[in-house]
Design a protein around this motif. Structure first.
Motif, PDB file in Angstrom:
ATOM      1  N   GLY A 103     -12.423  -9.224   5.295  1.00 15.90           N
ATOM      2  CA  GLY A 103     -11.181  -8.932   6.212  1.00 15.90           C
ATOM      3  C   GLY A 103     -10.825  -9.514   7.273  1.00 15.90           C
ATOM      4  O   GLY A 103     -11.788  -8.854   8.047  1.00 15.90           O
ATOM      5  N   SER A 158     -15.578 -11.309   0.294  1.00 16.69           N
ATOM      6  CA  SER A 158     -14.193 -11.497   0.537  1.00 16.69           C
ATOM      7  C   SER A 158     -14.045 -10.392   1.974  1.00 16.69           C
ATOM      8  O   SER A 158     -14.624  -9.160   1.710  1.00 16.69           O
ATOM      9  N   ARG A 194      -6.185  -0.732   6.999  1.00 14.09           N
ATOM     10  CA  ARG A 194      -5.259  -0.684   5.647  1.00 14.09           C
ATOM     11  C   ARG A 194      -3.590  -0.845   6.048  1.00 14.09           C
ATOM     12  O   ARG A 194      -2.697  -0.585   6.468  1.00 14.09           O
ATOM     13  N   LEU A 195      -3.211  -1.845   6.114  1.00 15.50           N
ATOM     14  CA  LEU A 195      -2.416  -2.494   6.216  1.00 15.50           C
ATOM     15  C   LEU A 195      -1.280  -3.510   4.743  1.00 15.50           C
ATOM     16  O   LEU A 195      -1.747  -3.127   4.127  1.00 15.50           O
ATOM     17  N   LEU A 205      -1.821  -8.091   5.398  1.00 13.79           N
ATOM     18  CA  LEU A 205      -3.147  -8.592   5.837  1.00 13.79           C
ATOM     19  C   LEU A 205      -4.095 -10.020   5.857  1.00 13.79           C
ATOM     20  O   LEU A 205      -3.137 -10.339   5.187  1.00 13.79           O
ATOM     21  N   GLU A 250       0.950  -1.602   0.088  1.00 13.04           N
ATOM     22  CA  GLU A 250       0.010  -0.175  -0.004  1.00 13.04           C
ATOM     23  C   GLU A 250       0.822   1.017   0.572  1.00 13.04           C
ATOM     24  O   GLU A 250       2.281   1.156   0.775  1.00 13.04           O
ATOM     25  N   TYR A 300     -11.891  -8.279 -13.367  1.00 12.82           N
ATOM     26  CA  TYR A 300     -12.779  -8.828 -13.553  1.00 12.82           C
ATOM     27  C   TYR A 300     -13.586  -9.025 -12.460  1.00 12.82           C
ATOM     28  O   TYR A 300     -14.308 -10.422 -13.103  1.00 12.82           O
ATOM     29  N   ILE A 328      -4.739  -0.818  12.172  1.00 15.74           N
ATOM     30  CA  ILE A 328      -4.895  -1.895  11.388  1.00 15.74           C
ATOM     31  C   ILE A 328      -6.322  -2.100  10.136  1.00 15.74           C
ATOM     32  O   ILE A 328      -6.393  -2.449   9.444  1.00 15.74           O
ATOM     33  N   GLU A 358     -12.467 -16.220   2.267  1.00 14.61           N
ATOM     34  CA  GLU A 358     -12.079 -15.904   0.652  1.00 14.61           C
ATOM     35  C   GLU A 358     -13.534 -16.665   0.387  1.00 14.61           C
ATOM     36  O   GLU A 358     -12.426 -17.837   0.909  1.00 14.61           O
ATOM     37  N   GLU A 365     -14.712   0.399   3.338  1.00 12.62           N
ATOM     38  CA  GLU A 365     -14.756  -0.676   2.729  1.00 12.62           C
ATOM     39  C   GLU A 365     -14.709  -1.582   4.075  1.00 12.62           C
ATOM     40  O   GLU A 365     -13.853  -1.386   4.691  1.00 12.62           O
ATOM     41  N   LEU A 366     -15.697  -2.258   3.996  1.00  8.95           N
ATOM     42  CA  LEU A 366     -15.303  -3.880   4.704  1.00  8.95           C
ATOM     43  C   LEU A 366     -15.264  -4.527   4.543  1.00  8.95           C
ATOM     44  O   LEU A 366     -14.733  -5.132   4.692  1.00  8.95           O
TER      45      LEU A 366
HETATM   46  N1  GAP Z   1     -10.154 -11.505  -3.931  1.00  3.08           N
HETATM   47  C1  GAP Z   1     -11.385  -9.814  -3.958  1.00  3.08           C
HETATM   48  C2  GAP Z   1     -10.437  -8.914  -2.793  1.00  3.08           C
HETATM   49  O1  GAP Z   1      -8.970  -9.087  -2.258  1.00  3.08           O
HETATM   50  P1  GAP Z   1     -10.486  -6.472  -1.758  1.00  3.08           P
HETATM   51  O2  GAP Z   1     -11.972  -5.797  -2.108  1.00  3.08           O
HETATM   52  O3  GAP Z   1      -9.492  -5.945  -2.978  1.00  3.08           O
HETATM   53  O4  GAP Z   1     -10.602  -7.826  -2.823  1.00  3.08           O
HETATM   54  C3  GAP Z   1     -11.117  -8.097   0.127  1.00  3.08           C
HETATM   55  O5  GAP Z   1     -10.171  -7.408  -0.818  1.00  3.08           O
HETATM   56  C4  GAP Z   1     -11.200  -7.544   1.425  1.00  3.08           C
HETATM   57  O6  GAP Z   1      -9.908  -7.679   2.350  1.00  3.08           O
HETATM   58  C5  GAP Z   1     -11.921  -5.947   1.711  1.00  3.08           C
HETATM   59  O7  GAP Z   1     -13.245  -5.574   1.600  1.00  3.08           O
HETATM   60  C6  GAP Z   1     -11.245  -5.776   3.267  1.00  3.08           C
HETATM   61  O8  GAP Z   1     -11.443  -6.762   3.926  1.00  3.08           O
HETATM   62  C7  GAP Z   1      -9.987  -6.633   2.788  1.00  3.08           C
HETATM   63  N2  GAP Z   1      -8.484  -5.803   2.290  1.00  3.08           N
HETATM   64  C8  GAP Z   1      -8.303  -5.126   1.510  1.00  3.08           C
HETATM   65  N3  GAP Z   1      -7.261  -4.440   1.440  1.00  3.08           N
HETATM   66  C9  GAP Z   1      -6.384  -4.363   2.853  1.00  3.08           C
HETATM   67  C10 GAP Z   1      -5.507  -3.431   3.465  1.00  3.08           C
HETATM   68  N4  GAP Z   1      -4.714  -3.332   2.454  1.00  3.08           N
HETATM   69  N5  GAP Z   1      -5.747  -4.074   4.406  1.00  3.08           N
HETATM   70  C11 GAP Z   1      -6.710  -4.240   5.482  1.00  3.08           C
HETATM   71  N6  GAP Z   1      -7.601  -5.196   4.777  1.00  3.08           N
HETATM   72  C12 GAP Z   1      -7.359  -5.109   3.584  1.00  3.08           C
END
Ligand code: GAP
Length: 457
Positions: free
Chosen positions: A330, A328, A213-214, A217, A204, A269, A211, A221, A286-287
């Motif tokens: 997190g 999906s 935006r990590l 993580l 990122e 995709y 915690i 899924e 976003e959750l």
């Molecule tokens: N396979 C689909 C996918 O990975 P995404 O929206 O990029 O989709 C899914 O990520 C979930 O992963 C998000 O809704 C969030 O809960 C979690 N997530 C994504 N990036 C994150 C980050 N940098 N730090 C923490 N959680 C993250």
């Protein structure tokens, strides 16, 4: 954006509680930390394991159409070429020309009140120039360019470009490459899903909000394979399941919102995506995501690997490439949402207290057992006996004889323990059972020792 859940200083208070009480620490803290990484301490890891266990139960064990896998994090780089991540898993980056610090161009524009939905890097670049937007330090910014977020690594001892691999940016990749293995070994019929919980890595540009935006993580899924004619039905099914899940873990319905993603903002995709947003203390963010990935991945992997990933329907005698619905979740964002909703301050017995109103199913300690006084061997022995009995039935039980009883209650309230049991003189002398205290009200009642397991389970 201000939301109902925005309480002055709430986020700082949560971060401080997490460190003070052993939930979450900055990664590599004694070396000054490593941005975008956090370590879970004793209570944090238990809370996290409770979340994962509940998720696995709801989405895998309680269903007949779901299969679990645990795939390797390091994968053949061709996986990420076929999935489109090598070419397209990027965020818009812009550099402060003086300090050379890097920022997300969309974040800077959003902070300046610009809606960047559907915007290309060139459009963001033009807007930054037109609006004369500067870096947070007040310096001029360079060109906006796309930055690939996958972490590259080297496989084996040779340092040539053919030895490059990536840390997986989503757990989904490990599911798609095992679709045929599951099909050939367990012979499931459509529709069926494959689920996985595991780490994912994203470089990122601007990790932030604790915690939220990590760079390292964890995700939970599901890739759910369906006949393309039925994709809408299964999309709706998982849409409802997400809400049931957020209720399971104690999130307020009023804090969970759906956002239909505009076509221009869909991932490469996806044909349809709903983001589930949550009212975090720092705003509505976003959750989770729910995507209709069509046959994008199975078709791309068939083409790239030259392995046939089609499915033969014995009943209809039809050969088809299944389409995919992908919910999906997190793990870290789930945990932060739980802490945000649970964090409470009130007044009890004339004193201000802080407590975590955690759902018992996720609380790291379900019940704590105390002897009223630490220096009375008969109280300690009886409390140990009650503790051993409870521990046999419930894994998350704690014995606590530190400090006075008031201090113990405050500590248990702060870590979100729903019940405290005190063994006192009445227990020993009159055989009237123990005092059972409820975290949320602070009310105590006397209960029989033999009823404890059912009362706190
Ligand atoms: N396979 C689909 C996918 O990975 P995404 O929206 O990029 O989709 C899914 O990520 C979930 O992963 C998000 O809704 C969030 O809960 C979690 N997530 C994504 N990036 C994150 C980050 N940098 N730090 C923490 N959680 C993250």
């Amino acid at each position: 954006m201000k939301t109902e859940n925005t309480v002055e200083g709430k986020m700082e208070k949560i971060v401080s509680l997490c460190k003070r009480r052993g939930f979450i620490f900055q990664g590599s803290e004694i070396y000054g930390g490593l941005a975008g990484t956090f370590d879970y301490g004793p209570y944090g890891v238990t809370l996290k394991n409770n979340i994962k266990r509940l998720w696995w139960k709801r989405f895998v064990e309680d269903r007949e159409d779901m299969y679990g896998v645990d795939a390797a994090i390091l994968m053949n780089p061709k996986v990420w070429e076929a999935s489109g991540h090598v070419a397209g898993f990027a965020d818009p980056l812009v550099e402060d020309l003086k300090t050379h610090k890097r920022y997300r161009a969309d974040h800077l524009l959003e902070d300046a009140g610009v809606d960047t939905k559907g915007m290309k890097a060139t459009e963001m670049d033009a807007l930054i120039k037109e609006k004369k937007i500067k870096s947070p330090e007040g310096n001029p910014l360079g060109e906006v360019r796309q930055f690939n977020m996958m972490f590259k690594t080297q496989i084996g001892a040779t340092e040539d470009p053919t030895a490059v691999s990536y840390l997986r940016p989503e757990t989904a990749g490990g599911i798609f490459v095992n679709y045929k293995n599951v099909l050939d070994s367990l012979h499931p019929k459509l529709p069926f899903g494959i689920a996985q919980i595991g780490k994912a890595f994203r470089n990122e540009i601007a990790p932030r909000d604790f915690i939220f935006r990590l760079r390292e993580l964890e995700q939970m899924e599901i890739e759910f394979f369906v006949n393309p004619k039925e994709w809408e039905k299964w999309f709706a099914h998982f849409q409802a399941q997400v809400h049931e899940w957020t209720r399971d873990i104690g999130l307020a319905d009023s804090h969970v919102h759906e956002l239909e993603i505009a076509p221009a903002d869909l991932a490469h995709y996806s044909k349809r995506t709903i983001d589930f947003e949550f009212d975090y203390p720092f705003g509505k963010k976003e959750l989770y995501g729910l995507a209709y990935r069509t046959d994008f991945d199975l078709s791309a992997h068939t083409k790239s690997s030259r392995v046939d990933l089609s499915y033969f329907d014995e009943e209809t005698k039809e050969r088809l490439t299944p389409h995919v619905i992908e919910p999906s979740f997190g793990v870290d964002r789930t945990l932060l949402a739980i802490l945000s909703d649970a964090y409470t301050e009130d007044t009890l017995g004339g004193e201000t207290r802080t407590f975590l109103k955690l759902a018992p199913a996720v609380a790291p300690v379900r019940v704590a057992v105390f002897p009223l006084l630490k220096n009375k061997p008969e109280l300690v022995a009886k409390a140990r006996e009650v503790y051993a009995m409870l521990k046999k039935a419930i894994p998350n039980v704690e014995f606590d004889d530190n400090g006075n009883i008031g201090k113990r209650y405050r500590r248990q309230d702060e870590i979100g323990t729903p019940f405290c049991v005190t063994v006192d003189f009445e227990t020993i002398e009159q055989g009237t059972g123990v005092a059972l205290r409820d975290r949320d009200t602070g009310a105590q009642k006397r209960v029989k020792i033999e009823d404890l397991v059912s009362l706190v389970s």
